[in-house]
Design an enzyme around this catalytic site. Structure first.
Site, PDB file in Angstrom:
ATOM      1  CG  HIS A 149      -1.908  -1.067   1.326  1.00 40.33           C
ATOM      2  ND1 HIS A 149      -1.860  -2.069   2.264  1.00 40.33           N
ATOM      3  CD2 HIS A 149      -3.013  -1.298   0.579  1.00 40.33           C
ATOM      4  CE1 HIS A 149      -2.896  -2.867   2.104  1.00 40.33           C
ATOM      5  NE2 HIS A 149      -3.608  -2.445   1.086  1.00 40.33           N
ATOM      6  N   GLY A 160      -2.847  -1.994  -6.759  1.00 40.15           N
ATOM      7  CA  GLY A 160      -1.762  -2.964  -6.796  1.00 40.15           C
ATOM      8  C   GLY A 160      -2.032  -4.056  -7.824  1.00 40.15           C
TER       9      GLY A 160
END
Ligand code: PAF
Length: 283
Positions: free
Chosen positions: A37, A147
């Site tokens: 993250h 992601g």
């Protein structure tokens, strides 16, 4: 950095920012942040004037019996990580703020959602597409960062943005791994220590699939069998939901593998379900 919990407060901040000509980048998350993250926040901070990180465990994307209640949460630690990474706003709404009444409007991207994850989690991507659409409407970002570990999620969001002409650039970011190759995931905390020892087998299985492709294998079934062989040898505690070698575009295998090929895995341990992927362009 400011933490906000209501849509109205966040909109007021971002409207003022945009009125001053500032560009907004957005990192949607479900919290329990890890270095993967942080790499998304880093990318957003580098390319935008303001960065918003949302932290919201979205009930719509969990099916009955999945880990909604148990999903790990630590807002204080998350806020500290966001601040250290240079984020400007954390948006952490309670469920009632996002869904004050039962949701009647659902966004579906059926074809992209159907294979792979869609076979095992048939309602998941409608929940993801609906909340991401809502978050885009709340935040109004120029760019949004996702992601690549959730490869199919990126494909679903990219298709949704294109089909609905949502004015946001979807920026996929590379998978961040532990030193032994395990892709970082908030759900890795569910692994027992024996399972944690086996989990890097996913990376090794992908490597075996890539090696087969590099050696000239073009049959998806044979590449899949190579990956499954590694998983059954090195991760006997896991059940393979899928080990797929597909076209990166359609996420399906139709004839000999060619062009952009994606290898994708999902392996279910006792509580953690791990996904991973890698790719290769065959010229
Ligand atoms: O990838 C996630 O964490 C979630 O699916 C997302 C994109 C934040 C939507 O809830």
């Amino acid at each position: 950095m400011i933490t906000l919990t209501t849509i109205a407060e966040l909109r007021a901040q971002l409207d003022a920012d945009r009125a001053s000509g500032l560009r907004v980048g957005f990192v949607p998350t479900m919290g329990f942040l890890h270095d993967g993250h942080v790499s998304l926040i880093d990318a957003a901070v580098a390319a935008n004037d303001r960065t918003v990180v949302s932290i919201f465990v979205n009930p719509l994307q969990f099916a009955e019996g999945e880990d909604l209640e148990d999903y790990p949460r630590d807002l204080d630690a998350d806020a500290a990580r966001c601040e250290a990474a240079g984020a400007d706003y954390v948006f952490a709404p309670p469920v009632e703020e996002m869904y004050p009444r039962p949701v009647d409007t659902v966004v579906t991207v059926p074809d992209v959602s159907a294979p792979l994850e869609g076979v095992h989690r048939p309602t998941h991507f409608a929940g993801v597409a609906t909340v991401v659409n809502k978050l885009f409407a709340i935040v109004g970002p120029c760019r949004a960062y996702f992601g690549a570990k959730d490869w199919q999620q990126v494909a679903v969001v990219t298709r949704m943005v294109s089909d609905l002409s949502i004015p946001v650039e979807v920026v996929p970011c590379p998978i961040v791994r532990e030193s032994d190759g395990l892709a970082m995931s908030s759900r890795n905390v569910y692994l027992s220590s024996a399972e944690r020892d086996q989990a890097p087998a996913l990376r090794r299985a992908l490597d075996a699939g890539l090696a087969a492709l590099r050696a000239g294998e073009r049959d998806s079934g044979s590449v899949e069998a190579r990956m499954r062989a590694v998983l059954s040898e090195d991760a006997p505690g896991g059940v393979v939901d899928y080990a797929a070698a597909v076209s990166a575009d359609g996420l399906t295998a139709d004839g000999p593998l060619a062009g952009d090929v994606r290898l994708l895995l999902a392996v279910k341990f006792s509580k953690a379900r791990l996904i991973d992927n890698d790719g290769l362009t065959i010229s």
